[in-house]
Design a protein around this motif. Structure first.
Motif, mmCIF file in Angstrom:
data_model
loop_
_atom_site.group_PDB
_atom_site.id
_atom_site.type_symbol
_atom_site.label_atom_id
_atom_site.label_comp_id
_atom_site.label_asym_id
_atom_site.label_seq_id
_atom_site.Cartn_x
_atom_site.Cartn_y
_atom_site.Cartn_z
ATOM 1 N N GLY A 1 4.069 11.912 7.170
ATOM 2 C CA GLY A 1 4.550 12.822 6.189
ATOM 3 C C GLY A 1 3.916 14.230 6.371
ATOM 4 N N ASP A 2 3.374 14.563 7.552
ATOM 5 C CA ASP A 2 2.946 15.989 7.691
ATOM 6 C C ASP A 2 3.915 16.732 8.270
ATOM 7 N N GLU A 3 5.147 16.481 8.679
ATOM 8 C CA GLU A 3 6.025 17.398 9.224
ATOM 9 C C GLU A 3 6.398 18.672 8.403
ATOM 10 N N PHE A 4 6.660 18.625 7.222
ATOM 11 C CA PHE A 4 6.802 19.540 6.301
ATOM 12 C C PHE A 4 5.671 19.840 4.987
ATOM 13 N N MET A 5 4.741 19.446 5.574
ATOM 14 C CA MET A 5 3.431 19.614 4.588
ATOM 15 C C MET A 5 3.476 18.937 3.279
ATOM 16 N N HIS A 6 3.338 19.684 2.394
ATOM 17 C CA HIS A 6 3.629 19.067 0.965
ATOM 18 C C HIS A 6 4.847 19.524 0.341
ATOM 19 N N ASP A 7 5.624 20.546 1.047
ATOM 20 C CA ASP A 7 6.691 21.254 0.643
ATOM 21 C C ASP A 7 7.790 20.224 0.073
ATOM 22 N N ASP A 8 8.048 18.929 0.687
ATOM 23 C CA ASP A 8 9.072 18.300 0.425
ATOM 24 C C ASP A 8 8.743 17.452 -1.044
ATOM 25 N N GLU A 9 7.407 16.980 -1.074
ATOM 26 C CA GLU A 9 7.153 16.234 -2.432
ATOM 27 C C GLU A 9 7.033 17.403 -3.601
ATOM 28 N N ILE A 10 6.591 18.453 -3.281
ATOM 29 C CA ILE A 10 6.838 19.562 -4.333
ATOM 30 C C ILE A 10 8.040 20.049 -4.693
ATOM 31 N N ALA A 11 8.832 19.775 -3.824
ATOM 32 C CA ALA A 11 10.344 19.897 -4.355
ATOM 33 C C ALA A 11 10.903 18.979 -4.986
ATOM 34 N N TRP A 12 10.585 17.812 -4.768
ATOM 35 C CA TRP A 12 10.723 16.500 -5.261
ATOM 36 C C TRP A 12 10.333 16.623 -6.927
ATOM 37 N N ALA A 13 8.898 16.908 -6.937
ATOM 38 C CA ALA A 13 8.351 16.976 -8.298
ATOM 39 C C ALA A 13 8.933 17.975 -9.249
ATOM 40 N N VAL B 1 -7.656 -12.167 -5.798
ATOM 41 C CA VAL B 1 -9.096 -11.768 -5.703
ATOM 42 C C VAL B 1 -9.044 -9.915 -5.926
ATOM 43 N N LEU B 2 -10.167 -9.720 -6.838
ATOM 44 C CA LEU B 2 -10.599 -8.330 -6.753
ATOM 45 C C LEU B 2 -10.864 -7.619 -5.408
ATOM 46 N N PRO B 3 -10.740 -6.291 -5.504
ATOM 47 C CA PRO B 3 -11.014 -5.584 -4.250
ATOM 48 C C PRO B 3 -12.496 -5.991 -3.595
ATOM 49 N N ASP B 4 -13.529 -5.967 -4.573
ATOM 50 C CA ASP B 4 -15.144 -6.360 -4.161
ATOM 51 C C ASP B 4 -15.016 -7.878 -3.459
ATOM 52 N N HIS B 5 -14.217 -8.471 -3.492
ATOM 53 C CA HIS B 5 -14.104 -9.976 -2.886
ATOM 54 C C HIS B 5 -12.909 -10.239 -1.807
ATOM 55 N N GLY B 6 -12.269 -9.027 -1.569
ATOM 56 C CA GLY B 6 -11.012 -9.046 -0.600
ATOM 57 C C GLY B 6 -11.220 -8.366 0.615
ATOM 58 N N ASP B 7 -10.471 -7.765 1.322
ATOM 59 C CA ASP B 7 -10.467 -6.994 2.452
ATOM 60 C C ASP B 7 -11.006 -5.803 2.485
ATOM 61 N N PRO B 8 -11.499 -5.363 3.635
ATOM 62 C CA PRO B 8 -12.003 -3.871 3.616
ATOM 63 C C PRO B 8 -10.771 -2.944 3.098
ATOM 64 N N GLN B 9 -11.224 -1.922 2.520
ATOM 65 C CA GLN B 9 -10.385 -0.918 2.099
ATOM 66 C C GLN B 9 -10.639 0.574 2.682
ATOM 67 N N VAL B 10 -9.530 1.226 2.828
ATOM 68 C CA VAL B 10 -9.674 2.375 3.272
ATOM 69 C C VAL B 10 -9.574 3.634 2.289
ATOM 70 N N VAL B 11 -10.297 4.569 2.176
ATOM 71 C CA VAL B 11 -10.394 5.461 0.892
ATOM 72 C C VAL B 11 -9.944 6.715 1.577
ATOM 73 N N PHE B 12 -8.911 7.424 0.898
ATOM 74 C CA PHE B 12 -8.445 8.651 1.259
ATOM 75 C C PHE B 12 -8.835 9.560 0.194
ATOM 76 N N PRO B 13 -9.050 10.793 0.320
ATOM 77 C CA PRO B 13 -8.987 11.859 -0.790
ATOM 78 C C PRO B 13 -7.412 12.119 -0.923
ATOM 79 N N LYS B 14 -7.238 12.540 -2.288
ATOM 80 C CA LYS B 14 -6.026 12.545 -2.805
ATOM 81 C C LYS B 14 -5.674 14.121 -2.158
ATOM 82 N N ASN B 15 -4.515 14.308 -1.753
ATOM 83 C CA ASN B 15 -3.914 16.039 -1.725
ATOM 84 C C ASN B 15 -2.747 16.323 -2.470
ATOM 85 N N THR B 16 -2.338 17.406 -2.117
ATOM 86 C CA THR B 16 -1.292 18.092 -2.854
ATOM 87 C C THR B 16 -0.170 17.079 -2.534
ATOM 88 N N SER B 17 0.169 16.755 -1.579
ATOM 89 C CA SER B 17 1.383 15.686 -1.171
ATOM 90 C C SER B 17 1.423 14.589 -2.009
#
Length: 133
Positions: free
Chosen positions: A97-109, A21-37
């Motif tokens: 994932g907040d222990e290192f803020m976004h530093d580990d993801e930035i290093a990976w990128a 099913v498409l989301p409009d006929h499925g379960d409730p969704q949680v929407v988060f803003p994207k962040n730098t991580s």
């Protein structure tokens, strides 16, 4: 700050996950803003996929598009850092994932972009801002 959003679906507790099913006929969704991580993790995944020899052979146009999007994402991060500072551009969304803020993801990128392009700008970013100790 970042204005895009991500939508997450959670596995139901008392039944199988619905995959027909498409989301409009499925379960409730949680929407988060994207962040730098999340942005940095997406950059890393795009660059990693784009640099795969098999992926490049099989889907050369898509691989090039992924690398282009990874570079644009990196430019977006650099603009956020210039505007709000490295720490000021970070948004805490949840405890995960907040222990290192976004530093580990930035290093990976940075690592994946360096591997994908050979551009030493990314290597310098990695070695300047990432201390594994």
């Amino acid at each position: 700050m970042l204005m895009a959003v991500s939508i997450f679906w959670f596995t139901p507790r008392n039944r199988a996950y619905e995959d027909n099913v498409l989301p409009d006929h499925g379960d409730p969704q949680v929407v988060f803003p994207k962040n730098t991580s999340a942005t940095a993790a997406a950059i890393a995944a795009l660059a990693q996929t784009a640099s795969s020899p098999l992926f490049k052979r099989t889907y050369p146009e898509t691989a090039a598009a992924y690398l282009d999007k990874a570079r644009k994402g990196w430019a977006f991060l650099q603009a956020a850092f210039a505007k709000d500072g490295r720490d000021g551009s970070y948004q805490k969304i949840s405890h995960y994932g907040d222990e290192f803020m976004h530093d580990d993801e930035i290093a990976w990128a940075a690592a994946e972009l360096f591997l994908a392009t050979g551009d030493h700008t990314y290597e310098t970013e990695l070695t300047t801002h990432f201390d594994p100790s």
